[in-house]
Write a protein that holds these residues in place. Structure first.
Motif, PDB file in Angstrom:
ATOM      1  N   ALA A   1      -2.849   0.370  -4.219  1.00 25.37           N
ATOM      2  CA  ALA A   1      -2.521  -1.040  -3.457  1.00 25.37           C
ATOM      3  C   ALA A   1      -2.053  -1.889  -4.960  1.00 25.37           C
ATOM      4  O   ALA A   1      -2.421  -1.549  -6.011  1.00 25.37           O
TER       5      ALA A   1
ATOM      6  N   CYS B   1      -4.876   5.773  -1.464  1.00 28.67           N
ATOM      7  CA  CYS B   1      -4.155   4.363  -1.026  1.00 28.67           C
ATOM      8  C   CYS B   1      -4.229   3.438  -2.345  1.00 28.67           C
ATOM      9  O   CYS B   1      -5.102   2.782  -2.614  1.00 28.67           O
TER      10      CYS B   1
ATOM     11  N   LEU C   1       0.842  -1.165   0.158  1.00 27.91           N
ATOM     12  CA  LEU C   1       0.160   0.127  -0.054  1.00 27.91           C
ATOM     13  C   LEU C   1       0.657   1.150  -0.015  1.00 27.91           C
ATOM     14  O   LEU C   1       1.884   1.367   0.728  1.00 27.91           O
TER      15      LEU C   1
ATOM     16  N   TYR D   1      -5.485  -6.107  10.735  1.00 28.25           N
ATOM     17  CA  TYR D   1      -5.029  -5.621   9.314  1.00 28.25           C
ATOM     18  C   TYR D   1      -3.530  -6.181   9.243  1.00 28.25           C
ATOM     19  O   TYR D   1      -2.522  -5.946  10.061  1.00 28.25           O
TER      20      TYR D   1
ATOM     21  N   ARG E   1     -13.781   3.490  -2.275  1.00 29.96           N
ATOM     22  CA  ARG E   1     -12.733   2.600  -2.818  1.00 29.96           C
ATOM     23  C   ARG E   1     -13.204   2.228  -4.446  1.00 29.96           C
ATOM     24  O   ARG E   1     -14.416   2.276  -4.755  1.00 29.96           O
TER      25      ARG E   1
ATOM     26  N   MET F   1     -10.643  -2.345   4.046  1.00 25.72           N
ATOM     27  CA  MET F   1      -9.622  -1.564   4.043  1.00 25.72           C
ATOM     28  C   MET F   1     -10.021  -0.323   5.161  1.00 25.72           C
ATOM     29  O   MET F   1     -11.151   0.073   5.300  1.00 25.72           O
TER      30      MET F   1
ATOM     31  N   CYS G   1      -3.119   4.048   5.370  1.00 32.15           N
ATOM     32  CA  CYS G   1      -4.059   3.068   5.169  1.00 32.15           C
ATOM     33  C   CYS G   1      -3.736   1.773   5.493  1.00 32.15           C
ATOM     34  O   CYS G   1      -2.502   1.252   5.675  1.00 32.15           O
TER      35      CYS G   1
ATOM     36  N   GLY H   1      -7.865   2.840  -2.672  1.00 33.70           N
ATOM     37  CA  GLY H   1      -8.998   3.315  -1.740  1.00 33.70           C
ATOM     38  C   GLY H   1      -8.593   5.009  -1.510  1.00 33.70           C
ATOM     39  O   GLY H   1      -7.591   5.604  -1.995  1.00 33.70           O
TER      40      GLY H   1
ATOM     41  N   ARG I   1     -13.168   2.620   8.251  1.00 36.39           N
ATOM     42  CA  ARG I   1     -13.030   1.539   7.424  1.00 36.39           C
ATOM     43  C   ARG I   1     -14.128   1.194   6.273  1.00 36.39           C
ATOM     44  O   ARG I   1     -15.382   1.575   6.448  1.00 36.39           O
TER      45      ARG I   1
ATOM     46  N   ALA J   1      -4.988  -2.828   4.958  1.00 36.29           N
ATOM     47  CA  ALA J   1      -5.781  -3.647   4.173  1.00 36.29           C
ATOM     48  C   ALA J   1      -5.653  -5.090   4.954  1.00 36.29           C
ATOM     49  O   ALA J   1      -4.635  -5.448   5.615  1.00 36.29           O
TER      50      ALA J   1
ATOM     51  N   PHE K   1      -6.363  -7.197  -3.215  1.00 36.10           N
ATOM     52  CA  PHE K   1      -7.002  -5.919  -2.619  1.00 36.10           C
ATOM     53  C   PHE K   1      -8.401  -5.783  -2.530  1.00 36.10           C
ATOM     54  O   PHE K   1      -9.174  -5.753  -1.526  1.00 36.10           O
TER      55      PHE K   1
END
Length: 117
Positions: A24, A22, A4, A104, A72, A34, A96, A79, A50, A98, A29
């Motif tokens: 990815a 963000c 990320l 996470y 997102r 996220m 950020c 995101g 989130r 994920a 993803f």
């Protein structure tokens, strides 16, 4: 894991807006929730918002509810965090993440947001 990279931070006057991104890498993803977090100087990292894997569910910290919007675009593996009506208490490094909410396993390096009064 997903790699990320955050961007979009900067210096903004109180009452202004910013949109963080963000980006990815990796094909997984779109399968992960996220989140956005922030850490102000001298404080612990705190949850901001989130979003579920399909953007169907969002959740916000009380301190940002009504001002921030998480979104997102899975097709673009990106995101976003739209931040409106910023104030000095929003000054922090924003991260950020994920994975599974509460656990996470992928984090970005952070982007600085500074709000001047």
């Amino acid at each position: 894991q997903v790699q990320l990279v955050e961007s979009g931070g900067g210096l903004v006057q109180a009452g202004g807006s910013l949109r963080l991104s963000c980006a990815a890498s990796g094909r997984t993803f779109s399968r992960h929730a996220m989140g956005w977090f922030r850490q102000a100087p001298g404080k612990e990292r705190e949850f901001v918002a989130r979003i579920s894997w399909n953007a169907g569910i969002t959740y916000y910290a009380d301190s940002v509810k009504g001002r921030f919007t998480i979104s997102r675009d899975n097709a673009r593996n990106t995101g976003f965090l739209r931040m409106n009506n910023l104030n000095s208490e929003d000054t922090a490094v924003y991260y950020c993440a994920a994975g599974v909410p509460g656990n996470y396993d992928s984090w970005g390096q952070g982007t600085q947001v500074t709000v001047s009064s």
